[in-house]
Design a protein around this motif. Sequence first.
Motif, PDB file in Angstrom:
ATOM      1  N   ASP A 175     -37.859  26.760  -6.231  1.00 25.80           N
ATOM      2  CA  ASP A 175     -37.197  25.939  -7.379  1.00 25.80           C
ATOM      3  C   ASP A 175     -35.921  26.604  -7.757  1.00 25.80           C
ATOM      4  OD1 ASP A 175     -38.994  23.842  -6.689  1.00 25.80           O
ATOM      5  OD2 ASP A 175     -40.327  24.185  -8.732  1.00 25.80           O
ATOM      6  N   LEU A 176     -35.961  28.089  -7.952  1.00 27.78           N
ATOM      7  CA  LEU A 176     -34.618  28.629  -8.694  1.00 27.78           C
ATOM      8  C   LEU A 176     -33.579  28.603  -7.233  1.00 27.78           C
ATOM      9  CD1 LEU A 176     -35.995  31.831 -10.149  1.00 27.78           C
ATOM     10  CD2 LEU A 176     -35.122  29.817 -11.160  1.00 27.78           C
ATOM     11  N   LEU A 177     -34.132  28.464  -5.927  1.00 28.01           N
ATOM     12  CA  LEU A 177     -33.102  28.335  -4.782  1.00 28.01           C
ATOM     13  C   LEU A 177     -32.640  26.854  -4.931  1.00 28.01           C
ATOM     14  CD1 LEU A 177     -34.926  30.310  -2.137  1.00 28.01           C
ATOM     15  CD2 LEU A 177     -32.989  30.859  -3.398  1.00 28.01           C
ATOM     16  N   ARG A 178     -33.462  25.966  -5.246  1.00 30.40           N
ATOM     17  CA  ARG A 178     -32.991  24.696  -5.396  1.00 30.40           C
ATOM     18  C   ARG A 178     -31.993  24.333  -6.527  1.00 30.40           C
ATOM     19  NH1 ARG A 178     -38.573  23.717  -4.265  1.00 30.40           N
ATOM     20  NH2 ARG A 178     -38.863  22.570  -2.361  1.00 30.40           N
ATOM     21  N   LEU A 179     -32.277  25.016  -7.668  1.00 31.87           N
ATOM     22  CA  LEU A 179     -31.308  24.673  -8.792  1.00 31.87           C
ATOM     23  C   LEU A 179     -29.909  25.528  -8.285  1.00 31.87           C
ATOM     24  CD1 LEU A 179     -33.956  25.342 -11.502  1.00 31.87           C
ATOM     25  CD2 LEU A 179     -32.682  23.145 -11.144  1.00 31.87           C
ATOM     26  N   ASN A 180     -29.967  26.782  -7.654  1.00 31.58           N
ATOM     27  CA  ASN A 180     -28.851  27.316  -7.222  1.00 31.58           C
ATOM     28  C   ASN A 180     -28.045  26.700  -6.366  1.00 31.58           C
ATOM     29  OD1 ASN A 180     -29.637  29.705  -8.754  1.00 31.58           O
ATOM     30  ND2 ASN A 180     -30.369  30.895  -7.296  1.00 31.58           N
ATOM     31  N   LEU A 181     -28.917  25.980  -5.380  1.00 29.28           N
ATOM     32  CA  LEU A 181     -27.868  24.970  -4.299  1.00 29.28           C
ATOM     33  C   LEU A 181     -27.308  23.880  -5.246  1.00 29.28           C
ATOM     34  CD1 LEU A 181     -27.426  23.696  -1.534  1.00 29.28           C
ATOM     35  CD2 LEU A 181     -29.679  22.763  -1.746  1.00 29.28           C
ATOM     36  N   GLY A 182     -28.287  23.331  -6.353  1.00 28.68           N
ATOM     37  CA  GLY A 182     -27.359  22.274  -7.063  1.00 28.68           C
ATOM     38  C   GLY A 182     -26.423  22.657  -7.916  1.00 28.68           C
ATOM     39  N   VAL A 183     -26.214  23.906  -8.453  1.00 29.81           N
ATOM     40  CA  VAL A 183     -24.998  24.044  -9.405  1.00 29.81           C
ATOM     41  C   VAL A 183     -23.837  24.605  -8.283  1.00 29.81           C
ATOM     42  CG1 VAL A 183     -25.593  26.609  -9.565  1.00 29.81           C
ATOM     43  CG2 VAL A 183     -24.177  25.250 -11.485  1.00 29.81           C
ATOM     44  N   PHE A 184     -24.182  24.995  -7.100  1.00 29.58           N
ATOM     45  CA  PHE A 184     -23.023  25.244  -6.151  1.00 29.58           C
ATOM     46  C   PHE A 184     -22.571  24.061  -5.763  1.00 29.58           C
ATOM     47  CE2 PHE A 184     -22.149  25.347  -1.543  1.00 29.58           C
ATOM     48  CZ  PHE A 184     -21.225  26.073  -1.541  1.00 29.58           C
ATOM     49  N   THR A 185     -23.476  22.773  -5.328  1.00 27.17           N
ATOM     50  CA  THR A 185     -22.891  21.612  -4.845  1.00 27.17           C
ATOM     51  C   THR A 185     -22.227  20.916  -6.057  1.00 27.17           C
ATOM     52  OG1 THR A 185     -25.001  21.692  -3.421  1.00 27.17           O
ATOM     53  CG2 THR A 185     -23.564  19.590  -3.822  1.00 27.17           C
ATOM     54  N   LEU A 186     -22.907  20.900  -7.098  1.00 22.57           N
ATOM     55  CA  LEU A 186     -22.207  20.164  -8.255  1.00 22.57           C
ATOM     56  C   LEU A 186     -20.714  20.657  -8.481  1.00 22.57           C
ATOM     57  CD1 LEU A 186     -22.524  18.021 -10.447  1.00 22.57           C
ATOM     58  CD2 LEU A 186     -23.396  19.846 -11.942  1.00 22.57           C
ATOM     59  N   HIS A 187     -20.576  21.949  -8.573  1.00 24.89           N
ATOM     60  CA  HIS A 187     -19.094  22.535  -8.827  1.00 24.89           C
ATOM     61  C   HIS A 187     -18.271  22.399  -7.617  1.00 24.89           C
ATOM     62  CE1 HIS A 187     -19.374  23.582 -13.062  1.00 24.89           C
ATOM     63  NE2 HIS A 187     -20.757  23.598 -12.987  1.00 24.89           N
ATOM     64  N   LEU A 188     -18.754  22.505  -6.527  1.00 22.79           N
ATOM     65  CA  LEU A 188     -17.818  22.282  -5.203  1.00 22.79           C
ATOM     66  C   LEU A 188     -17.279  20.814  -5.154  1.00 22.79           C
ATOM     67  CD1 LEU A 188     -18.676  23.158  -1.578  1.00 22.79           C
ATOM     68  CD2 LEU A 188     -17.879  21.119  -2.032  1.00 22.79           C
ATOM     69  N   ILE A 189     -18.158  19.728  -5.815  1.00 26.28           N
ATOM     70  CA  ILE A 189     -17.850  18.477  -5.794  1.00 26.28           C
ATOM     71  C   ILE A 189     -16.610  18.366  -6.806  1.00 26.28           C
ATOM     72  CG2 ILE A 189     -18.513  16.301  -6.236  1.00 26.28           C
ATOM     73  CD1 ILE A 189     -21.364  16.598  -4.486  1.00 26.28           C
ATOM     74  N   GLN A 190     -16.967  18.804  -7.786  1.00 24.55           N
ATOM     75  CA  GLN A 190     -16.187  18.569  -9.029  1.00 24.55           C
ATOM     76  C   GLN A 190     -14.694  19.063  -8.696  1.00 24.55           C
ATOM     77  OE1 GLN A 190     -16.459  21.724 -12.042  1.00 24.55           O
ATOM     78  NE2 GLN A 190     -15.416  20.403 -13.840  1.00 24.55           N
ATOM     79  N   VAL A 191     -14.497  20.318  -8.264  1.00 29.33           N
ATOM     80  CA  VAL A 191     -13.321  20.912  -7.715  1.00 29.33           C
ATOM     81  C   VAL A 191     -12.497  20.030  -6.689  1.00 29.33           C
ATOM     82  CG1 VAL A 191     -12.096  22.948  -7.064  1.00 29.33           C
ATOM     83  CG2 VAL A 191     -13.751  23.125  -8.678  1.00 29.33           C
ATOM     84  N   ALA A 192     -13.610  19.811  -5.603  1.00 28.88           N
ATOM     85  CA  ALA A 192     -13.008  19.237  -4.505  1.00 28.88           C
ATOM     86  C   ALA A 192     -12.328  17.786  -5.053  1.00 28.88           C
ATOM     87  CB  ALA A 192     -13.924  18.931  -3.430  1.00 28.88           C
ATOM     88  N   LEU A 193     -13.013  16.919  -5.734  1.00 28.10           N
ATOM     89  CA  LEU A 193     -12.658  15.715  -6.275  1.00 28.10           C
ATOM     90  C   LEU A 193     -11.511  15.943  -7.107  1.00 28.10           C
ATOM     91  CD1 LEU A 193     -15.838  13.852  -7.909  1.00 28.10           C
ATOM     92  CD2 LEU A 193     -14.607  13.906  -5.391  1.00 28.10           C
ATOM     93  N   PHE A 194     -11.112  17.061  -7.845  1.00 26.07           N
ATOM     94  CA  PHE A 194     -10.087  17.201  -8.606  1.00 26.07           C
ATOM     95  C   PHE A 194      -8.853  17.596  -7.888  1.00 26.07           C
ATOM     96  CE2 PHE A 194     -12.647  15.760 -11.966  1.00 26.07           C
ATOM     97  CZ  PHE A 194     -11.594  15.444 -13.040  1.00 26.07           C
ATOM     98  N   VAL A 195      -9.127  17.892  -6.671  1.00 29.22           N
ATOM     99  CA  VAL A 195      -7.667  17.980  -5.715  1.00 29.22           C
ATOM    100  C   VAL A 195      -7.205  16.824  -5.419  1.00 29.22           C
ATOM    101  CG1 VAL A 195      -7.110  18.542  -3.346  1.00 29.22           C
ATOM    102  CG2 VAL A 195      -8.993  20.205  -4.663  1.00 29.22           C
ATOM    103  N   VAL A 196      -7.852  15.438  -5.642  1.00 26.98           N
ATOM    104  CA  VAL A 196      -7.244  14.277  -5.220  1.00 26.98           C
ATOM    105  C   VAL A 196      -7.190  13.141  -6.565  1.00 26.98           C
ATOM    106  CG1 VAL A 196      -8.049  12.077  -3.818  1.00 26.98           C
ATOM    107  CG2 VAL A 196      -8.622  14.501  -3.057  1.00 26.98           C
ATOM    108  N   VAL A 197      -8.014  13.473  -7.205  1.00 28.27           N
ATOM    109  CA  VAL A 197      -8.346  12.290  -8.398  1.00 28.27           C
ATOM    110  C   VAL A 197      -7.079  12.455  -9.341  1.00 28.27           C
ATOM    111  CG1 VAL A 197      -9.240  11.889 -10.558  1.00 28.27           C
ATOM    112  CG2 VAL A 197     -10.722  12.092  -8.460  1.00 28.27           C
ATOM    113  N   PRO A 198      -6.427  13.598  -9.814  1.00 31.21           N
ATOM    114  CA  PRO A 198      -5.199  13.581 -10.691  1.00 31.21           C
ATOM    115  C   PRO A 198      -4.042  12.794  -9.927  1.00 31.21           C
ATOM    116  CG  PRO A 198      -6.145  15.557 -10.747  1.00 31.21           C
ATOM    117  CD  PRO A 198      -7.141  15.001  -9.634  1.00 31.21           C
ATOM    118  N   ALA A 199      -3.948  12.896  -8.747  1.00 30.78           N
ATOM    119  CA  ALA A 199      -2.719  12.365  -8.003  1.00 30.78           C
ATOM    120  C   ALA A 199      -3.002  10.831  -7.971  1.00 30.78           C
ATOM    121  CB  ALA A 199      -2.470  12.943  -6.842  1.00 30.78           C
TER     122      ALA A 199
END
Length: 404
Positions: A209-233
Amino acid sequence: MTSFRMTPFERRASLSLAALFMCRMLGLFLLLPVFAVAAKALPGGNDPARVGLALGMYGLTQAFMQIPFGLASDRWGRRPVVVMGLVLFVAGSVVCATTDDLFWITIGRAIQGSGAISAAVTAWLADATRDEVRTKAMAMIGASIGLTFAVSLVLAPVLVGWGGLTGLFWTIAALGVAALGVAAWVVPAAPPALRGEPASMSSVLSHPDLLRLNLGVFTLHLIQVALFVVVPAALVHTGGLDTATLWKVYLPVVLASFVVMVPVIGVTERYATHRKTLLGAIAGLVLVCMFLPWAQDHYGWLVGAMIAFFSVFNILEAMQPSLVSRVAPPSLKGLALGFYNTSQAIGLFAGGALGGWLVSHLGSAAVFQAAAGLAVIWLLAAWGMKPLPARRTARPERVSHPAS
């Protein structure tokens, strides 16, 4: 009877640690909106690679130091480790403020990042709160970070106009000193942590479950930054805005997302529906990412999608570290949160790299599609989460123990 209201001690600990985070994170966020432009006045500032290295160096050293700082806080206590980290943050800020050389600014940013205290602060908050109110306490820190980001978008151009990069870095150093004061004298010492059975580092590294949560925070912040490469423009293009006025969108979006987050967290804590809320929020993230390829061309729908995104983002930001603190072996809580925060930092870096590559080679829609696909993988992985362990019901009270 179990109480879902914070005790005065829990409230003081939560508010003071949120204030500490606000000071430190404002010091970090102030640089993001303006550095690439302001650095052009420095020798070498026209080289995007060098400017990007200077900006990103903080995250790189953060990723390396989260685990050592988390483990140190388990061994020597939360307060001394947090104070040491903030001293490094202030020292790095002073290095940046006293030079106009991009190389030394990069060195200063590395020193700033080496004070990687997020895991220790989160573990301190976990020590100071009961399970029944911990997600609410984590949400207070999450809310402070979101508001700080919105404030930085307004304040950063003003500060750079007033004192240039030098003035901005001195402001960041002053915020670090303020956070240092809060850590040293305002945050109350937590009760001694419940140590439980001795645990090994391998039990943290291999816990499903700790591995699942580590995967979760990795994915969440990857998505956050990737979206903000596009969304501001996209906001600039569809809303007729410019970079200086984007805060007029971000601030109400962040505030609206808090209105959604607060009752969800309250219901989750009261009825112990953590797994259902986690899965529901991840599923919401999948839907938002699937909707964005269409919404990016329609200003109103794009703003609505951003409210939905930040709502699920803030829910997940509050829940996941709370779950880590409850699932981890009590004697290695700081270490577990160190791995968690390292996963977060790597996700931030990967999001920028992946988002930039996808936009360059496949277009903006590919960013949203990739984000949706990653969120689906996360949802499938999270589905196997086990029920939470039994709750601690003892109330933390004010204690006179040495600094924690």
